[in-house]
Write a protein that holds these residues in place. Structure first.
Motif, short mmCIF file in Angstrom:
data_model
loop_
_atom_site.label_atom_id
_atom_site.label_comp_id
_atom_site.label_asym_id
_atom_site.label_seq_id
_atom_site.Cartn_x
_atom_site.Cartn_y
_atom_site.Cartn_z
N VAL A 116 0.85 -1.19 0.00
CA VAL A 116 0.00 0.00 0.00
C VAL A 116 0.89 1.24 0.00
N ALA A 117 0.53 2.26 -0.81
CA ALA A 117 1.32 3.49 -0.86
C ALA A 117 0.50 4.61 -1.47
N ASP A 118 0.95 5.85 -1.26
CA ASP A 118 0.39 6.99 -1.97
C ASP A 118 1.06 7.13 -3.34
N ALA A 119 2.36 6.84 -3.38
CA ALA A 119 3.11 6.91 -4.63
C ALA A 119 4.42 6.16 -4.48
N ILE A 120 4.84 5.49 -5.55
CA ILE A 120 6.15 4.83 -5.61
C ILE A 120 6.71 5.12 -7.00
N VAL A 139 6.16 7.13 -1.09
CA VAL A 139 5.35 7.98 -0.23
C VAL A 139 4.36 7.12 0.56
N ASN A 140 4.56 7.08 1.88
CA ASN A 140 3.67 6.34 2.78
C ASN A 140 3.51 4.88 2.34
N ALA A 141 4.61 4.25 1.97
CA ALA A 141 4.57 2.88 1.46
C ALA A 141 4.80 1.87 2.59
N ARG A 142 4.06 0.75 2.51
CA ARG A 142 4.17 -0.26 3.56
C ARG A 142 3.60 -1.59 3.08
N ILE A 143 4.05 -2.66 3.74
CA ILE A 143 3.51 -4.00 3.51
C ILE A 143 2.50 -4.27 4.61
N VAL A 144 1.28 -4.63 4.20
CA VAL A 144 0.18 -4.77 5.15
C VAL A 144 -0.41 -6.17 5.07
N SER A 145 -0.68 -6.75 6.23
CA SER A 145 -1.38 -8.03 6.33
C SER A 145 -2.78 -7.76 6.89
N VAL A 150 -9.06 -6.62 9.38
CA VAL A 150 -8.21 -5.84 10.28
C VAL A 150 -6.79 -5.78 9.71
N PRO A 151 -6.30 -4.58 9.29
CA PRO A 151 -4.95 -4.47 8.71
C PRO A 151 -3.86 -4.34 9.78
N THR A 152 -2.73 -4.95 9.50
CA THR A 152 -1.56 -4.84 10.37
C THR A 152 -0.35 -4.55 9.48
N THR A 153 0.41 -3.50 9.80
CA THR A 153 1.60 -3.17 9.01
C THR A 153 2.74 -4.11 9.40
N LEU A 154 3.21 -4.87 8.43
CA LEU A 154 4.33 -5.79 8.66
C LEU A 154 5.67 -5.09 8.47
N LEU A 155 5.71 -4.13 7.53
CA LEU A 155 6.97 -3.46 7.22
C LEU A 155 6.68 -2.09 6.62
N SER A 156 7.23 -1.05 7.24
CA SER A 156 7.14 0.30 6.68
C SER A 156 8.38 0.55 5.81
#
Length: 256
Positions: A116-120, A139-145, A150-156
């Protein structure tokens, strides 16, 4: 003659296990020293990716320029819906993020794994001096489970990663951010994000592939065109011959 230049860009490439490939294509720019030529779609629709189910909404941008002063620029990447990406004055990327963009990478048990991100995006510039530079921005990129909604950020992911930054989600993903490579002085290829999935049907996702150079300095133009050289030589010989004739006449006059 002016210096020549070149660049290329590709927003998104999705590789599936078994050899399937979905690609936004490539936009390219060249300049022969007088005229810029651009080929490929700089703002392709998601439909060019076919029936893949990794990304369903967002903006693909792959912009390129090649100028007749020996400079070139490229920027490429993925943004959320409503976003925009282009090349501004001086060859820098101008990006307006939109809504979030989501790339579904697969499942792990009951969890859905997303990027998930705003821009890459990546960008590069090159000159005929020769030199080349490039960067990647997330921009605001992350790996989400997500489990049961219910989302959980695994890696920012860092917004401005150093060249060739390696990260991972153990057992799920390997990532390279701001991947940079070069085939020689004055040429640079930058990949914003290169993600390899461990297991599942998705093999890899490559986002924001920009390449600039190598650009060439135009050869110098002779002061006297080659076609005029025989004429110049002929005039010189004639002048020399005339001078000799006058000297000879003076000598004869002195004897008499």
């Amino acid at each position: 003659m002016a210096d020549t230049s070149q660049s290329s860009a590709s927003a998104l490439q999705i590789s599936l296990v078994g050899g399937g490939l979905a690609s936004s294509g490539t936009a390219s720019a060249t300049n022969d020293g007088t005229t810029e030529s651009i080929s490929g779609n700089t703002n392709p629709p998601l439909a060019v990716l076919g029936g893949q189910n990794v990304i369903s909404a967002g903006v693909l941008g792959q912009y390129v320029r090649a100028y007749n002063d020996g400079t070139s620029a490229a920027c490429a990447g993925v943004l959320g819906s409503g976003g925009a990406i282009t090349i501004g004055p001086g060859g820098a990327c101008t990006v307006t993020p939109g809504a979030e963009v989501t790339l579904t990478l697969g499942t792990n048990g009951l969890a859905t794994i997303d990027l998930v991100a705003d821009a890459i995006y990546s960008e590069c510039t090159a000159t005929s001096s020769p030199s080349a530079t490039g960067t990647a921005t997330l921009v605001n990129a992350r790996i989400v489970s997500t489990v049961l909604g219910v989302p959980t950020t695994l890696l920012s992911l860092p917004a401005n990663p150093a060249p060739n930054t390696g990260l991972s989600v153990p057992g799920l993903l390997n990532l390279t951010l701001n991947g940079q490579s070069s085939s020689g002085v004055g040429q640079l290829t930058v990949t914003a994000l290169d993600l390899s999935a461990l297991g599942g049907s998705l093999a890899s996702v490559v986002i924001g592939l920009s390449s600039c150079g190598a650009n060439a300095v135009a050869p110098p133009i002779p002061v006297i065109p080659l076609a005029g050289a025989p004429v110049a030589l002929g005039l010189g010989a004639l002048a020399a011959g005339t001078g000799g004739f006058l000297v000879s006449r003076r000598r004869r006059a002195g004897r008499s």
